[in-house]
Enzyme design. Structure first.
Site, PDB file in Angstrom:
ATOM      1  N   CYS A   1       0.844  -1.197   0.000  1.00 21.70           N
ATOM      2  CA  CYS A   1       0.000   0.000   0.000  1.00 21.70           C
ATOM      3  C   CYS A   1       0.883   1.251   0.000  1.00 21.70           C
ATOM      4  O   CYS A   1       1.942   1.263   0.639  1.00 21.70           O
ATOM      5  CB  CYS A   1      -0.890  -0.045   1.243  1.00 21.70           C
TER       6      CYS A   1
ATOM      7  N   GLN B   1     -18.348  -8.575  13.079  1.00 21.25           N
ATOM      8  CA  GLN B   1     -17.014  -8.889  12.574  1.00 21.25           C
ATOM      9  C   GLN B   1     -16.674  -7.991  11.387  1.00 21.25           C
ATOM     10  O   GLN B   1     -17.490  -7.786  10.483  1.00 21.25           O
ATOM     11  CB  GLN B   1     -16.937 -10.355  12.158  1.00 21.25           C
TER      12      GLN B   1
ATOM     13  N   CYS C   1      -9.782 -13.002  19.599  1.00 20.94           N
ATOM     14  CA  CYS C   1      -9.133 -12.118  18.639  1.00 20.94           C
ATOM     15  C   CYS C   1      -7.772 -11.658  19.157  1.00 20.94           C
ATOM     16  O   CYS C   1      -7.105 -10.848  18.525  1.00 20.94           O
ATOM     17  CB  CYS C   1     -10.013 -10.904  18.318  1.00 20.94           C
TER      18      CYS C   1
ATOM     19  N   TYR D   1     -20.860 -12.907  25.425  1.00 18.31           N
ATOM     20  CA  TYR D   1     -20.257 -11.809  24.661  1.00 18.31           C
ATOM     21  C   TYR D   1     -20.769 -11.928  23.221  1.00 18.31           C
ATOM     22  O   TYR D   1     -20.015 -12.034  22.259  1.00 18.31           O
ATOM     23  CB  TYR D   1     -18.721 -11.872  24.707  1.00 18.31           C
TER      24      TYR D   1
ATOM     25  N   ASP E   1     -16.999 -15.473  23.103  1.00 14.78           N
ATOM     26  CA  ASP E   1     -16.292 -14.637  22.122  1.00 14.78           C
ATOM     27  C   ASP E   1     -15.995 -13.293  22.786  1.00 14.78           C
ATOM     28  O   ASP E   1     -16.592 -12.266  22.445  1.00 14.78           O
ATOM     29  CB  ASP E   1     -17.163 -14.461  20.871  1.00 14.78           C
TER      30      ASP E   1
ATOM     31  N   CYS F   1      -1.181  -1.372   9.297  1.00 14.76           N
ATOM     32  CA  CYS F   1      -0.741  -2.685   8.811  1.00 14.76           C
ATOM     33  C   CYS F   1       0.753  -2.861   9.026  1.00 14.76           C
ATOM     34  O   CYS F   1       1.517  -1.896   8.960  1.00 14.76           O
ATOM     35  CB  CYS F   1      -1.050  -2.843   7.325  1.00 14.76           C
TER      36      CYS F   1
ATOM     37  N   CYS G   1      -6.010   3.466   0.839  1.00 15.34           N
ATOM     38  CA  CYS G   1      -5.956   2.324   1.757  1.00 15.34           C
ATOM     39  C   CYS G   1      -6.354   1.038   1.040  1.00 15.34           C
ATOM     40  O   CYS G   1      -7.364   0.989   0.333  1.00 15.34           O
ATOM     41  CB  CYS G   1      -6.889   2.578   2.939  1.00 15.34           C
TER      42      CYS G   1
END
EC number: 2.1.1.189
Length: 466
Positions: A72, A296, A418, A325, A391, A81, A162
């Site tokens: 990018c 998500q 995550c 959650y 979660d 990133c 982006c």
């Protein structure tokens, strides 16, 4: 080795999420955002109790695996990133090794089934939500709108190209920045707590193409000059409505936020155009999503994630499932069609309202959603679960809540994480209380970044043979 010393070295590996590791004079040094195989020049920034941290001054040689020309345009400056210069296969390899290493550090017997890591269907343009910040790239510089500069809490990098979002995001970002720049309206300065523009929230459904845009500002209207807020926002709305977008604008909103913290939250939200929600589809189900409800961020990746969860959950016929959650109730509704009942618990009330609407939208009558902290609500639940899906947020499960979850004594717990470092902390407790890890699978929901989703199925050893 002292603070301020400058060294050269080759990065050996990267530990989750972004800790590059190299050895200098036999000592281990941690450098954030470095890629394995890079030869770098670095400066020691911290040295304490034999542990050293450093900051990259210059990349002397790229890793043989890197393709920097394919990254990018904002890569290396934007803090979003860290893997943009690596082919996607190399990114997956790194994340697979990270997950396996973390799990092996806590799983006692190492006999679990490791299913590797599943790739995202799209490695670019995959995000369905972005929270852009207003600011300046340098102190007292022109207005910027985009992501935080790497390593900076204050500086903002405008990101019109982006790679991890659909081009519609960039079109909306550029139009918004140009509009407010022309008006000379100032951004909200975090230290002085003064200014008007704070954030631009954009959400775009992959399946339906519907777009929701929310401008987040303070209520300090004196920074608008002689124009009224209604006039400024009305013309901004007209500008967005006239953009040539691939998707369709479902709604344009204005959110007031006077919180001192640099977070996107709502004191009040007003509809400027359309409606305050949009629709997305996952695994044959339809979900209504509001501005601040959890969903998500990678829709196509979420289908792979939830299909993996469904496989780990297994047979749910005539069983009661707790989805803790639960967010907007996606997992609960995906499991509901083959379960006796699913009970979801979520602390964000807006998300619970959306979950109830979604269950009705999908014709599911065996879902119950409760608003509140899992730690407290779990004591009030009337149903007894046969299995539990959790979660939790990035920091994992509150220790007291984890104890209460274990006390249910269910046969299987499926944990979706995550943040694998929080997961392994909770796994240590679960194992001490009699649960054994049986299956592990990574799902790459965040290509280009250091983040990865992990799904684990655990079985209650105390119930074996019963």
């Amino acid at each position: 080795m002292r603070k301020g010393d400058i060294y050269e070295g080759i990065v050996e590996k990267i530990e989750f999420p972004n800790k590059g590791i190299l050895h200098i004079d036999g000592e281990r040094v941690v450098i954030k955002n470095a890629i394995p195989g890079q030869k770098i020049q670095c400066v020691i920034t911290k040295r304490r109790k034999g542990k050293s941290e450093a900051r990259t001054l210059e990349i002397l040689e790229h890793s043989p695996a890197e393709r920097p020309e394919e990254a990018c345009p904002h890569f290396g400056i934007c803090g979003g990133c860290i893997y943009q210069s690596l082919p996607y296969e190399e990114q997956l390899k790194i994340k697979k090794e990270q997950v396996k290493s973390l799990l092996d550090s806590v799983v006692e017997d190492g006999t679990y089934e490791f299913q590797g890591i599943k790739a995202s269907p799209n490695s670019s343009g995959y995000r369905n939500k972005m929270e852009f910040s207003f600011g300046d790239e340098v102190k007292d510089g022109p207005l910027a709108l985009g992501m935080h500069k790497r390593g900076s809490f204050y500086d903002i990098v405008t990101t019109p190209e982006c790679r991890i979002v659909h081009p519609d995001f960039c079109r909306i970002l550029v139009a918004t920045k140009e509009y407010f720049e022309e008006l000379g309206i100032t951004f909200y300065k975090k230290l002085q707590h003064q200014g008007y523009l704070r954030h631009l929230l954009v959400r775009r459904a992959v399946k339906t193409g519907e777009i929701l845009v929310d401008l987040v500002t303070s209520t300090q209207r004196e920074y608008l000059g002689e124009r009224t807020e209604e006039e400024a926002l009305s013309k901004w709305t007209e500008k967005l409505a006239g953009l040539p977008l691939d998707g369709r604008l479902a709604g344009i909103l204005h959110t007031e936020n006077d919180s001192l913290a640099d977070v996107v939250q709502s004191d009040a939200t007003h509809i400027l155009y359309g409606q305050d929600y949009f629709y997305e589809e996952l695994l044959g189900l339809r979900f209504r999503i509001s501005p601040f409800s959890f969903f998500q961020t990678n829709s196509l990746g979420a289908e792979i994630l939830y299909d993996t969860v469904r496989g780990f959950v297994g047979d749910t016929k005539d069983r009661v499932v707790f989805d803790l959650y639960s967010g907007t109730g996606t997992i609960a509704q995906i499991l509901a069609s083959v379960a006796k009942k699913v009970v979801g618990v979520e602390i964000v009330e807006e998300a619970v309202r959306s979950a109830k609407v979604n269950a009705e939208l999908n014709g599911l009558e065996n879902c119950e959603f409760l608003a509140g902290d899992v730690l407290k609500v779990i004591d009030e639940l009337q149903d007894k679960p046969d299995l539990i899906v959790v979660d939790p947020p990035r920091d994992g499960i509150h220790p007291k809540a984890l104890g209460k979850i274990i006390d249910f004594g269910v046969d299987r717990i499926v944990y979706i994480s995550c943040k694998p470092t929080s997961l392994v902390r909770d796994l240590a407790v679960l194992q001490d209380r009699g649960y054994r890890v049986e299956k592990v699978c990574g799902v790459d929901m965040f290509p280009g970044t250091g983040n990865v989703e992990v799904v684990i199925m655990m079985r209650n050893c105390g119930l074996e043979g019963k």
